[in-house]
Design an enzyme around this catalytic site. Sequence first.
Site, mmCIF file in Angstrom:
data_model
loop_
_atom_site.group_PDB
_atom_site.id
_atom_site.type_symbol
_atom_site.label_atom_id
_atom_site.label_comp_id
_atom_site.label_asym_id
_atom_site.label_seq_id
_atom_site.Cartn_x
_atom_site.Cartn_y
_atom_site.Cartn_z
ATOM 1 C CG ASP A 30 -2.165 0.849 0.995
ATOM 2 O OD1 ASP A 30 -3.234 0.262 0.746
ATOM 3 O OD2 ASP A 30 -2.050 2.096 1.028
ATOM 4 C CG LEU A 250 -36.306 -10.638 -2.182
ATOM 5 C CD1 LEU A 250 -37.299 -11.774 -2.410
ATOM 6 C CD2 LEU A 250 -36.617 -9.482 -3.137
ATOM 7 C CB ALA A 252 -38.677 -3.716 2.749
ATOM 8 N N GLY A 257 -26.984 1.372 0.618
ATOM 9 C CA GLY A 257 -25.895 2.344 0.526
ATOM 10 C C GLY A 257 -24.575 1.620 0.447
ATOM 11 C CB CYS A 260 -20.230 -1.925 -3.476
ATOM 12 S SG CYS A 260 -18.691 -2.305 -2.633
ATOM 13 C CE LYS A 263 -17.168 1.689 -7.059
ATOM 14 N NZ LYS A 263 -15.832 1.173 -6.813
ATOM 15 C CE LYS A 320 -22.933 -5.496 4.970
ATOM 16 N NZ LYS A 320 -22.436 -6.378 3.919
ATOM 17 N NE ARG A 327 -15.736 3.269 2.238
ATOM 18 C CZ ARG A 327 -15.015 2.380 1.559
ATOM 19 N NH1 ARG A 327 -14.273 2.765 0.550
ATOM 20 N NH2 ARG A 327 -15.041 1.103 1.891
HETATM 21 C C1 UGA Z 1 -21.957 -5.657 -2.095
HETATM 22 C C2 UGA Z 1 -22.266 -7.054 -2.683
HETATM 23 O O1 UGA Z 1 -23.260 -7.711 -1.876
HETATM 24 C C3 UGA Z 1 -20.995 -7.918 -2.722
HETATM 25 O O2 UGA Z 1 -21.288 -9.158 -3.353
HETATM 26 C C4 UGA Z 1 -19.926 -7.171 -3.521
HETATM 27 O O3 UGA Z 1 -18.707 -7.901 -3.578
HETATM 28 C C5 UGA Z 1 -19.662 -5.818 -2.874
HETATM 29 O O4 UGA Z 1 -20.896 -5.049 -2.860
HETATM 30 C C6 UGA Z 1 -18.607 -5.098 -3.666
HETATM 31 O O5 UGA Z 1 -18.842 -4.793 -4.842
HETATM 32 O O6 UGA Z 1 -17.477 -4.936 -3.181
HETATM 33 P P1 UGA Z 1 -21.587 -4.695 0.387
HETATM 34 O O7 UGA Z 1 -21.662 -3.342 -0.255
HETATM 35 O O8 UGA Z 1 -20.456 -5.000 1.317
HETATM 36 O O9 UGA Z 1 -21.531 -5.848 -0.742
HETATM 37 O O10 UGA Z 1 -22.919 -4.922 1.229
HETATM 38 P P2 UGA Z 1 -24.334 -5.641 0.997
HETATM 39 O O11 UGA Z 1 -24.491 -6.690 2.007
HETATM 40 O O12 UGA Z 1 -24.547 -6.004 -0.410
HETATM 41 O O13 UGA Z 1 -25.341 -4.435 1.373
HETATM 42 C C7 UGA Z 1 -25.409 -3.256 0.574
HETATM 43 C C8 UGA Z 1 -26.531 -2.363 1.063
HETATM 44 O O14 UGA Z 1 -27.808 -2.941 0.781
HETATM 45 C C9 UGA Z 1 -26.513 -2.088 2.563
HETATM 46 O O15 UGA Z 1 -26.824 -0.724 2.798
HETATM 47 C C10 UGA Z 1 -27.604 -3.004 3.094
HETATM 48 O O16 UGA Z 1 -28.147 -2.562 4.292
HETATM 49 C C11 UGA Z 1 -28.605 -2.951 1.962
HETATM 50 N N1 UGA Z 1 -29.508 -4.118 1.883
HETATM 51 C C12 UGA Z 1 -29.010 -5.359 1.661
HETATM 52 C C13 UGA Z 1 -30.877 -3.926 1.978
HETATM 53 O O17 UGA Z 1 -31.368 -2.791 2.162
HETATM 54 N N2 UGA Z 1 -31.703 -5.013 1.879
HETATM 55 C C14 UGA Z 1 -31.226 -6.263 1.644
HETATM 56 O O18 UGA Z 1 -32.040 -7.207 1.542
HETATM 57 C C15 UGA Z 1 -29.846 -6.440 1.555
#
Ligand code: UGA
Length: 429
Positions: A30, A250, A252, A257, A260, A263, A320, A327
Amino acid sequence: MKLTIIGTGYVGLVTGTCFAEVGHHVICVDNDPAKITLLNSGGIPIYEPGLDELVRKNTADGRLRFTTNTGEGVEQSDVVFIAVPTPPLADGSVDLSFIEKVAREIAAAMTSYKIVVDKSTVPVQTGDKVAETIKRYCKAKVEFDVVSNPEFLREGFAVEDLMHPDRVVIGVRSQRPVPRMKEIYAPFKAPVIVTDISSAELIKHASNSFLALKISYINAISVLCEATGANVQEVASGMGMDDRIGRRFLNASLGFGGSCFPKDLSAFIKIAEQVGYDFGLLKEVQRINNEQMNRFLKKILDTMWVLKDKKIGVLGLAFKQNTDDVRMSPAIELCQRLQKEGAVLRVHDPKAMDKAKALLKDTTFVDDLNEVADGCDALVIATEWEEFKKLDLERARKALTHPILFDGRNLFDPKQMEALGFIYKSIGR
Ligand code: UGA
């Protein structure tokens, strides 16, 4: 195998550590000397369950080390992974300058055949640009292969996802690097799919966009549930029992946010635009997500009327559960919008309070989850932390001036909350 990972952020650090855990020899590079010093002295720059033990164990065993020297990493490895940030630009496209810079640095340091693997999330056809750059800047004129190997880990579950991947995607221009890439991943015992580079790059953006779409879909259904007295969790469970749909993603919420989904959606829409396709479906996914936050705020305003000088307790600041990452956190956006309405906030998060302090001014950060409600006019749940389910509801009800709870993550049962004497408003129920 001897591996180098350039970029020691979420993806780089967890990937490097898990590669070491399965027996590879890994150098993590890094350009931030403070981060490398911290890691070399046993510290961890991020909170990720299970990561600190694995870093400690593998550094002690001599399979994992950290340096700021890219040349050293390239020199001493067979395979070099690029895991640097690809942040968004103002127009929604992706800033690829870190990738380009690292490609030049790798090229300059190469004196023998290397496999250069892109792990960062990048627009389709970036692999070709990386290959061109390496060819141009490699003075030693040695052979190399460029591979696209996207990462699918979720923050908060990163170690688990990495150690037990659903699939490993290997995008290549020729078959030459395939055996070594398969060897790296063999200990993980996951299905491997070998594709061309563009397909591998598209798999990543298409997967994240689809997951975001799934969340927006259930959030849109939650609006219909609220209008008709149905329960979105029951609808989601009924839908999810169909294997073709599945219950995951799924839930709600007040919206998705993180660093990932928002963006990657913008980037994918932009990429589509650049190749002449209007990806209206994904624009609608974004619109529903923004609207979901507006609707939640409106629910609070409709119930509380004027927020000026009202005290609101907020549980959750991270984007989450299981992470300290704030972020693009919907929880932070909600706090800022409540403050804009004049509300005075008392907030708590199990891991994200330090990082949130830089974003939230004039806010009281409360260490004990159960003390957040003290003297507040209402309580809001903004992040789906499991431990919030253990909130002492009886104590919270007494501590609030009015027993009002807005649940942006559907953590509690509406009937039980009413029985306990709460005015309880959640999503789609
Ligand atoms: C997401 C993807 O799930 C990963 O597979 C991927 O590798 C990653 O982006 C990435 O591109 O690096 P991440 O952003 O860590 O992972 O978190 P998630 O668990 O996907 O949650 C994303 C957002 O969706 C959170 O704000 C979470 O609270 C929200 N969410 C998730 C919901 O509102 N409802 C759901 O049913 C699931």
